[in-house]
Design an enzyme around this catalytic site. Structure first.
Site, short mmCIF file in Angstrom:
data_model
loop_
_atom_site.label_atom_id
_atom_site.label_comp_id
_atom_site.label_asym_id
_atom_site.label_seq_id
_atom_site.Cartn_x
_atom_site.Cartn_y
_atom_site.Cartn_z
N GLU B 57 0.83 -1.21 0.00
CA GLU B 57 0.00 0.00 0.00
C GLU B 57 0.86 1.25 0.00
OE1 GLU B 57 -0.36 -2.64 1.97
OE2 GLU B 57 -2.20 -3.48 1.10
N TYR B 83 -6.38 -1.62 5.53
CA TYR B 83 -5.02 -1.87 5.02
C TYR B 83 -4.34 -0.60 4.55
CZ TYR B 83 -7.01 -6.53 5.07
OH TYR B 83 -7.64 -7.68 5.44
N HIS B 126 -11.45 -6.11 8.33
CA HIS B 126 -12.23 -5.83 7.11
C HIS B 126 -13.45 -4.97 7.45
CE1 HIS B 126 -10.14 -9.65 6.31
NE2 HIS B 126 -10.04 -9.22 5.09
C1 LIG Z 1 -1.89 -5.14 4.33
C2 LIG Z 1 -2.82 -6.00 3.57
N1 LIG Z 1 -3.07 -5.72 2.26
C3 LIG Z 1 -3.94 -6.48 1.54
C4 LIG Z 1 -4.59 -7.54 2.11
C5 LIG Z 1 -5.62 -8.37 1.31
N2 LIG Z 1 -5.11 -9.71 0.98
C6 LIG Z 1 -5.32 -10.76 1.80
S1 LIG Z 1 -4.56 -12.16 1.25
C7 LIG Z 1 -3.94 -11.37 -0.12
C8 LIG Z 1 -3.09 -12.12 -1.10
C9 LIG Z 1 -1.84 -12.68 -0.46
O1 LIG Z 1 -1.18 -13.53 -1.37
P1 LIG Z 1 0.07 -14.39 -0.90
O2 LIG Z 1 0.96 -13.55 -0.05
O3 LIG Z 1 0.68 -15.00 -2.11
O4 LIG Z 1 -0.50 -15.50 0.07
P2 LIG Z 1 -1.43 -16.74 -0.33
O5 LIG Z 1 -2.85 -16.29 -0.13
O6 LIG Z 1 -1.12 -17.12 -1.74
O7 LIG Z 1 -1.08 -17.84 0.64
C10 LIG Z 1 -4.35 -10.03 -0.13
C11 LIG Z 1 -4.01 -9.04 -1.19
C12 LIG Z 1 -4.30 -7.82 3.49
N3 LIG Z 1 -4.88 -8.85 4.13
N4 LIG Z 1 -3.42 -7.03 4.17
#
Ligand SMILES: Cc1ncc(C[n+]2csc(CCOP(=O)(O)OP(=O)(O)O)c2C)c(N)n1
Ligand SMILES: Cc1ncc(C[n+]2csc(CCOP(=O)(O)OP(=O)(O)O)c2C)c(N)n1
Ligand SMILES: [Mg+2]
Ligand SMILES: [Mg+2]
Lengths: 408, 335, 335, 408
Positions: B57, B83, B126
């Protein structure tokens, strides 16, 4: 339980009272590092992140593949830029001591970095500097008087007294408003470069950060975005060995160099002798060409030394040997360029002394002119109204009410 | 149309009128955003003007600041307001102050969109309503639309604004005017006049509140989802409340607010964010100063509790019609 | 002793009594901090308990949270409050909520010290007062000492607290009770009773305000540097003000405040932070609700302007005795 | 003006409608990567950041220097852990569909990573996991019923209904409270490890992050602090190829791998076949030993694939080919360990089917037990009072007032 863990905190080679010790700074021969094509695969040049590109040898000759094609006039101009910056620092440092302003930061020993880099840029390119790259303005012929008026926060201060001294801003001179918060500008530079690519422009950006400030998390954001979008940006790390009281080891940790940070992102990373005007220019030109040809970002580490105090509020003798700067193995950038010019018969001791006198005279004249418009506590000053303007393009009702309260 | 469609439409209209408008954020490009607010924009305007970003972000906002300094008008999305904290330094120290510190040499026209508020069983990360963390920051404008018509008009105004705008989208209102009665179905925006959104370009100017219900007994000052909670409470208590949707928190339309409170002599401030140091405190401070001699009772605040937003106990946390109605009765009894 | 010595003494006493107390931050180790607050601690307790960190506020606080979860009691320094923003996510999303979200499985006893406020020609990035950005966050305690005695006692309480404490040190008070008369010398703490600091361990409990001047005409609620500005204004206007130093913003000592306002019937809230959504708004909201029927005039706020903190115009920005005195006269005239 | 710049946004090899394409994933032979000593100089093993350590070959044999010394019982236990996690996922995913909770996240295809890593830890070590490492609990014999009660936010939920489903916390099982904010835990793990070193303890920490979340700036803070203080921590990056709708290229940018990020910090970086239980265990044990012996941090990238949706709120068919997971070249971790056990005569198809039945029966029994304590919208639930408790150790006056307002 197995043998207990031990906490390890890096310590510099020497502290006050000790002998300067730069044995850890490995310095290759001038001319010994190869010069790859700008479209080289980053993988091929990982070793450049652990060496030091140097051009000027002990005898002041320019040697090796990185020796740039700068004519004598250009080199003399470069020397004059550095001499001007040093004279400017001397006068402003003194002005701060005299109470004509609140704060000042010098460049002593690092003049080559910003002065030489500026020459490798084209009109319209944008720097996102820290507080220690005034050479970008000086070498860009920004008026010394305007710089001084900013430092004095006087009635002619282009920033209307709002900003701390030396946090200049000049869009027209490709110098982004310096922030008092470290490293925030690093990712902004990448965004500016992305914008240039988005609009199909041909301008590139240059980001600047110090060794200590590479530890800030904005540095990561910048490398991630630059790597992902292949942004046309040069990512400059000025490693002057010290943050404030903490030596580069605290920020750098176990990686031998700061250039190494680029390897984790597939970004070509070069290390250059920051006190070698020719080497700095040559490496800057290489990185700028990569960006301009849409080949993406380059990370450049300038190996230099902060010979003076961190700022007018700092006393280095509290955390490093008094004579440490004399032990610095890469010498003084002004002396080295001067010696080179003399070696190639483009300069002489006499002309140098004469130039010093001229330049100091110009700087003093500029200072007189600036002081006619006031200093921080005396003479012409920005108005109280200036506090309230430019918070928004249009002052909203609550700010108009507040202004009326103090009747401005 | 739904609030999601209205927000998308605002970006679409702006991008088609102005090439310097670019849209990006996490999952915003190919996929069109986790709430689908940017769906179709990449296909229509290409990946140079609507694209996915790494999950950072700070990077999204920091890059947007650089783009704005270059001359673009970025409209970025933070996936959830919860976030935005990693970007807070870039927002507060950089975007908000760039014009001032550079004396107008550099400016930062940009919009930071973020879904806000609870009611979706999203738990503490959220559901947050961080508006007060923006209203305290000089140099920012903070906008909270409460219906599709305003959402489109305010977002176009925000994108055209010369200064940074925080655009908080009450996610519980995306599909209909949720009034806090979680046990009842929500009528979709399509069945609501404020769901009627004009085609093409129009603006709702920043800095103007809207009176959603005229009344004489008490003024309820609120915004976002709470507008409908206040309306429901008014109907259910039979108390003739005047309900003001402030729409823009900074700059604030103090005139409309004070005119109403001077008329009713009573005031309740309502928001979902935690009570202490919430934006409601600012509203109370302004109202009691401007209307002191007309006030017949202390200004009351109804707000989220001073705790993290819980998952299972969502409806005990959310300030619904029952709590708002109780405050209305209480304030009417004071004299 | 000076406030700097008192703060250092508090850490020294805590470190000597409790091995789990560790101190770190930028330049705090070998050098002892840019304001010298940690001078000598590394020499005395070793580099494992007092050390320098890389320049990364997020990392300082994030690492401290991990240490607190392990069982240490970190007391970290952010070099200037203006530089806390990069750490804001770790403070708000993590430190403040860890106990709650883990139902007490993990806790976060830690102190985040930061110099706050202006008056030193530090410009916009060495002068801010961000307390309201902490008071809005459930799970944090926010403390602002105004003299050496309180500074030591409150800091020891903060270090011993089971929950995270934001400890804001008014840097303009480090060497003496600055009252806003920048053209006059400041008497050093050594010449002030509140500069007399007991040796060894003692605490000033969190959550208790102090009345610094008894008065009958108007209550001035404030904290930090503004305490002395209020005292100066009272002397200079001859208005018999009661001056309350709240000391702890969260948890707040509402009893002391309301008792005073009910007595005087008038109230001024005073702080250096920007006005809009400042902590003063919360104080006004609480006071008008608790003392509505005793108030003879609206509660007034005197605060920093809603602009960045300027460099050259520092004294036009800083709410000094003249502005506070004017507010006192104004409120005494209202009836 | 020179040729205009072009903006470049990485795109995955294929999108919905297209054919799965993993030709970019270069996969070395099992057993082909050397195994250095744990005290190796990181400089010597930079290439390991660009390879993939694998143990199980095509015929299910364990080959090469990384083949661990795990006996049959340990391997069968490992298989059962993974089967349990998969069964658990199936039931909880269904429960979410049935409206018994608000949200769920599966591990399908990634079971080996957390299940095998857990076995390499010692009592007292601490994980700082993401939402996708429940295998650390399952392999640590944390009660399934307690996990389910958390998912159901019911009266027996250890977290009292406060947290989103799957954001477990269990200090006693070395599982730090999972945050809904990405990557914040990465630097916290380093801090925990620093604390262990500061106190002369022998416990180590394990940090966890996904490929997408490595882009967050907390990742940088963690690497900087880990590198500077040589913290006893294992820095785990689970590269399951996708964030939500964005493929790993968006986060990774120009660096070939995520392991490469370690090179910029002088942190040894290994890449391992995340679907190979033996390889994961072996690499984890190597990294854990380095930390335990005070040799500092290790960065490990687990190459795996998120076979399921990101979460119960996600539908992958909108951004990647439906059949992409079938094209994944590293197979299914359960099948591969099962085949290995059969190849070494420690297991059979029959025993496997039988085990599946037993395990599903246990999971279903646990679910019944959990549901007796309620589900999100029915039966026993946490009290409203629980909103107000644990905000502070001692409820301050303003929270007591607020509690009284709703009379709890
Ligand atoms: C600071 C923040 N930004 C955005 C999100 C929303 N978000 C939750 S999971 C995710 C994707 C994460 O992907 P990855 O790190 O590859 O983990 P995976 O789900 O593949 O295990 C996002 C964008 C969040 N939870 N926290
Ligand atoms: C976010 C932030 N944290 C801390 C500071 C205080 N500070 C100003 S300069 C400095 C040292 C920076 O050192 P380096 O990056 O090496 O730059 P140099 O001064 O050596 O050019 C520090 C800690 C700041 N300005 N901003
Ligand atoms: Mg430095
Ligand atoms: Mg992933």
């Amino acid at each position: 339980m197995t043998t207990p863990l031990r906490f390890q905190v890096p310590e510099p080679a020497s502290r006050p009272g000790g002998k300067p010790d730069f044995s850890n700074v490995v310095i290759p021969e001038a001319g010994s590092v190869e010069r790859p094509n700008v479209d080289v695969d980053p993988k091929e040049i990982r070793d450049l992140a652990f060496s030091i590109i140097r051009v000027l040898d002990r005898d002041g000759r320019a040697v090796g593949p990185w020796a740039p094609a700068l004519d004598k006039e250009a080199l003399i101009r470069g020397l004059r830029h550095m001499m001007t910056l040093r004279a400017f620092d001397a006068r402003m440092q003194m002005a701060q001591r005299q109470g004509k302003t609140s704060f000042y930061m010098q460049h002593t020993g690092e003049e080559a970095v910003s002065c030489a880099f500026r020459v490798a840029l084209s009109p319209g390119d944008m720097n996102f500097p820290t507080y220690r790259q005034a050479g970008l303005l000086v070498a860009g012929d920004y008026p010394l008087v305007d710089m001084m008026c900013q430092i004095y926060s006087n009635e002619r201060d282009p920033l209307k007294g709002r900003q701390l001294p030396v946090l200049y801003s000049s869009k027209s001179h490709g110098f982004f408003s310096v922030s008092g918060n470290l490293t925030t500008q690093f990712i902004q530079a990448v965004g500016w470069a992305m914008a240039s690519a988005i609009t199909g422009d041909d301008k590139i950006a240059a980001a600047w950060v110090g060794d200590g400030a590479t530890a800030e998390s904005d540095f990561h954001a910048a490398l991630v975005f630059a790597s992902t979008y292949k942004a046309p940006v040069v990512l400059n790390v000025v490693n002057n060995q010290w943050a404030i009281s903490t030596f580069q080891g605290i920020a750098r940790g176990g990686s031998g160099t700061f250039a190494a940070r680029g390897l984790g992102f597939g970004i070509p990373a070069l290390r250059v002798d920051g006190n070698d005007y020719l080497a700095v220019y040559s490496v800057a030109a290489w990185a700028v060409e990569r960006a301009r040809r849409n080949l993406g970002p380059t990370l450049v580490e300038y190996v230099t030394y902060r010979a003076g105090a961190h700022s007018s509020s700092d006393d280095p003798s509290a955390y490093r040997p008094k004579a440490e700067s004399e032990g610095w193995p890469l010498g003084d950038p002004l002396v080295r360029l001067k010696d080179h010019l003399i070696a190639i018969d483009a300069w002489s001791a006499e002309r140098h002394t004469q130039a010093e006198t001229e330049i100091m005279a110009d700087v003093v004249a500029a200072q007189k002119e600036a002081e006619r418009h006031g200093t921080l506590h005396a003479g012409g000053r920005p108005s109280t109204r200036d506090i309230f303007e430019d918070v928004y393009a249009e002052p909203p009702p609550h700010l108009r009410r507040q202004r009326q309260q103090i009747g401005v | 149309m739904s609030m999601i469609e209205a927000i998308r439409d605002a970006m679409d209209v702006s991008m088609s009128r102005d090439d310097t408008v670019v849209v990006f954020g996490e999952d915003v490009g190919f996929f069109g955003g986790v709430f689908r607010c940017t769906q179709g924009l990449q296909q229509k305007y290409g990946a140079s003007r609507c694209f996915d970003t790494p999950i950072n972000e700070l990077g999204i906002v920091g890059a947007a600041i650089g783009m704005a300094a270059y001359g673009l008008r970025p409209c970025v999305e933070i996936q959830f307001a919860d976030y935005m904290y990693p970007a807070y330094d870039q927002i507060v120290s950089e975007a908000a102050r760039l014009r001032h510190r550079s004396a107008g040499d550099f400016t930062c026209p940009m919009v930071i969109r973020m879904p806000t508020g609870g009611g979706i069983f999203g738990g503490e990360t959220h559901s947050q309503s961080p508006e007060a963390l923006f209203t305290h920051v000089a140099g920012l404008m903070t906008v909270v639309p409460a219906n599709p018509h305003d959402a489109k008009g305010l977002l176009i105004s925000a994108i055209e604004s010369p200064d940074p705008v925080i655009f908080l989208e009450p996610k519980r209102l995306y599909n209909g005017p949720f009034d806090g009665h979680h046990d009842r179905p929500v009528t979709p925006w399509s069945k609501h006049d404020l769901g009627e959104v004009p085609e093409g370009h129009y603006t709702v100017p920043l800095g103007h509140a809207a009176i959603r219900r005229e009344g004489s007994a008490v003024t309820v000052i609120t915004y976002g989802s709470m507008v409908y909670v206040a309306l429901a409470a008014a109907e259910e208590t039979g108390i003739d409340a005047e309900v003001i949707d402030v729409r823009t928190l900074v700059p604030l339309d103090l005139e409309t607010i004070t005119a109403s409170v001077k008329k009713t002599g009573r005031c309740i401030v309502l928001h979902e964010a935690t009570l202490t140091s919430g934006f409601g405190a600012e509203l109370v401070a302004l109202v009691q100063e401007a209307c002191f001699f007309q006030l017949e009772a202390p200004v009351l605040r109804v707000a989220g509790w001073d705790t993290p937003y819980p998952h299972a106990q969502e409806w005990a946390y959310f300030p619904g019609p029952a709590r708002v109605g109780a405050a209305m009765r209480e304030i009417m009894e004071t004299r």
